[in-house]
Design a protein around this motif. Sequence first.
Motif, mmCIF file in Angstrom:
data_model
loop_
_atom_site.group_PDB
_atom_site.id
_atom_site.type_symbol
_atom_site.label_atom_id
_atom_site.label_comp_id
_atom_site.label_asym_id
_atom_site.label_seq_id
_atom_site.Cartn_x
_atom_site.Cartn_y
_atom_site.Cartn_z
ATOM 1 N N LEU A 1 0.818 -1.205 0.000
ATOM 2 C CA LEU A 1 0.000 0.000 0.000
ATOM 3 C C LEU A 1 0.856 1.261 0.000
ATOM 4 N N VAL A 2 0.568 2.152 -0.946
ATOM 5 C CA VAL A 2 1.089 3.518 -0.933
ATOM 6 C C VAL A 2 -0.124 4.423 -0.748
ATOM 7 N N CYS A 3 -0.166 5.168 0.342
ATOM 8 C CA CYS A 3 -1.407 5.881 0.650
ATOM 9 C C CYS A 3 -1.193 7.355 0.972
ATOM 10 N N ASP A 4 -2.205 8.128 0.607
ATOM 11 C CA ASP A 4 -2.341 9.518 1.029
ATOM 12 C C ASP A 4 -3.381 9.531 2.136
ATOM 13 N N LEU A 5 -3.033 10.116 3.257
ATOM 14 C CA LEU A 5 -3.967 10.190 4.376
ATOM 15 C C LEU A 5 -4.638 11.557 4.392
ATOM 16 N N GLU A 6 -5.960 11.545 4.527
ATOM 17 C CA GLU A 6 -6.704 12.791 4.639
ATOM 18 C C GLU A 6 -7.314 12.856 6.029
ATOM 19 N N LEU A 7 -6.855 13.803 6.828
ATOM 20 C CA LEU A 7 -7.339 13.960 8.199
ATOM 21 C C LEU A 7 -8.645 14.741 8.170
ATOM 22 N N GLN B 1 5.448 -2.747 10.488
ATOM 23 C CA GLN B 1 4.441 -3.487 9.727
ATOM 24 C C GLN B 1 5.100 -4.603 8.921
ATOM 25 N N GLN B 2 4.457 -5.757 8.869
ATOM 26 C CA GLN B 2 4.994 -6.890 8.124
ATOM 27 C C GLN B 2 4.915 -6.667 6.616
ATOM 28 N N ARG B 3 3.895 -5.962 6.180
ATOM 29 C CA ARG B 3 3.743 -5.731 4.741
ATOM 30 C C ARG B 3 4.259 -4.334 4.370
ATOM 31 N N PHE B 4 4.340 -4.093 3.095
ATOM 32 C CA PHE B 4 4.769 -2.820 2.537
ATOM 33 C C PHE B 4 3.636 -1.806 2.709
ATOM 34 N N VAL B 5 3.829 -0.827 3.609
ATOM 35 C CA VAL B 5 2.893 0.279 3.789
ATOM 36 C C VAL B 5 3.700 1.571 3.775
ATOM 37 N N HIS B 6 3.401 2.440 2.833
ATOM 38 C CA HIS B 6 4.151 3.689 2.698
ATOM 39 C C HIS B 6 3.191 4.873 2.718
ATOM 40 N N ILE B 7 3.438 5.821 3.630
ATOM 41 C CA ILE B 7 2.654 7.058 3.687
ATOM 42 C C ILE B 7 3.275 8.048 2.711
ATOM 43 N N SER B 8 2.505 8.417 1.698
ATOM 44 C CA SER B 8 3.015 9.342 0.687
ATOM 45 C C SER B 8 2.809 10.796 1.100
ATOM 46 N N SER B 9 1.647 11.096 1.687
ATOM 47 C CA SER B 9 1.369 12.465 2.130
ATOM 48 C C SER B 9 0.293 12.434 3.207
ATOM 49 N N VAL B 10 0.218 13.514 3.957
ATOM 50 C CA VAL B 10 -0.836 13.696 4.968
ATOM 51 C C VAL B 10 -1.426 15.078 4.742
#
Length: 404
Positions: free
Chosen positions: A283-289, A319-328
């Motif tokens: 997962l490559v994710c953008d987080l929206e607060l 995390q065991q899997r690939f998780v990348h925060i791209s932006s917040v």
Amino acid sequence: MASIRFIHSADLHLGSPFSGMKGLGTEQWKQLQHSTLKAFERLISYTLETHPDFLLIVGDIYDGEDRNLRAQHRFQQGMEQLHDAGIPVFLSHGNHDHLSGGAASFELPPNVHVFQDSVENISLEVSGQTVSIAGFSYGRRHVTESMIEHYPDKETGIVQIGMLHGSEESDTEHAVYAPFRKEQLLAKNYDYWALGHIHKRQQLSADPPIVYPGNLQGRHRKESGPKGFYDVVLTDGHAELEFIAAEAVRFERIAIDCSGVQHMNELFSIIKEQLETQDAEALVCDLELQSPDDSTLLMLEDIPQAELVYAMREALSEQQRFVHISSVQLDKGNLTAELSPFGKQLADRLQDWEAGDWKEALKELYNHPKSGRFLPQLNDGLQSELQMEAVAKIRKMMALEDQR
């Protein structure tokens, strides 16, 4: 009439460079770079396991006209596997890998039919029925004229499928190539239209099906959600479509409800819990607060976005899997009302910027003899990232200034 079953795929973009991505670890970067090939391997594996009557690949097999050598080799190997299994393949080249680009370095096996730059209609026998497949490849990068008039009308007693890498005339979100109107496709009376070029999965018509499967692997935040292909069954004019996910890395925009959050550990816990609900392999994710109240804004106002992103990445490192925060990003909707008229006008202006505007604004930086060679390519992914960060900065600074 017996059923006819086939796979409809498009926009593989093998060899995509994923330029503009930053902050990835070494292994994450390798996994991302390999993702288009991994998604292709899943397409081949599924096809071999389920043995359809044929496979359609509707344009943009490769990401660029130079046709990355490694990608060509992997594609040729996949076609050889399908040849050994007796599965025909029909493919067309699109605007990214048009026929005028780099010459193919590998010969494809005889089970593969490559459409040329004029419309052809190829027939084969499937369970005692004649199936005809019409299509063409881009002879050059920009095919701006309509090609629909060159497609034959359906003949009585056959199953007719059309392959078309193009977009609707009315499309305002994408470069319009080989334009068509839905009414033109319907007028041909085909049993199925297999489309490509638009990376968002969508169905323009159900009867007959006019279908974009989307691309096989997302390449940036605009290409979010599950990516893959369709398994299609045609029976007596009725179509059944099953979407099969194939992406190796999923891009996603995830909403985080942070109302009432006053401390960073609370925010991190909420984010971890939300990410655990995502079923993506990587997962490559953008987080929206979303729903930030005064206490949340007070907590975040003096923290640079880069520091916040880095801290979140570190918190997720176990995390065991690939998780990348791209932006917040803070939810823009909550802050829009607090902007002054000038601030809103400035933010809206940036939202409308296109590639030429960014190139003009950044040309001195990119043309600098020392720094320019270290900068990433100013592609769609990087432009989108710059746009989001700039607009968020304007909204945050001006909204918080009004609160003082």
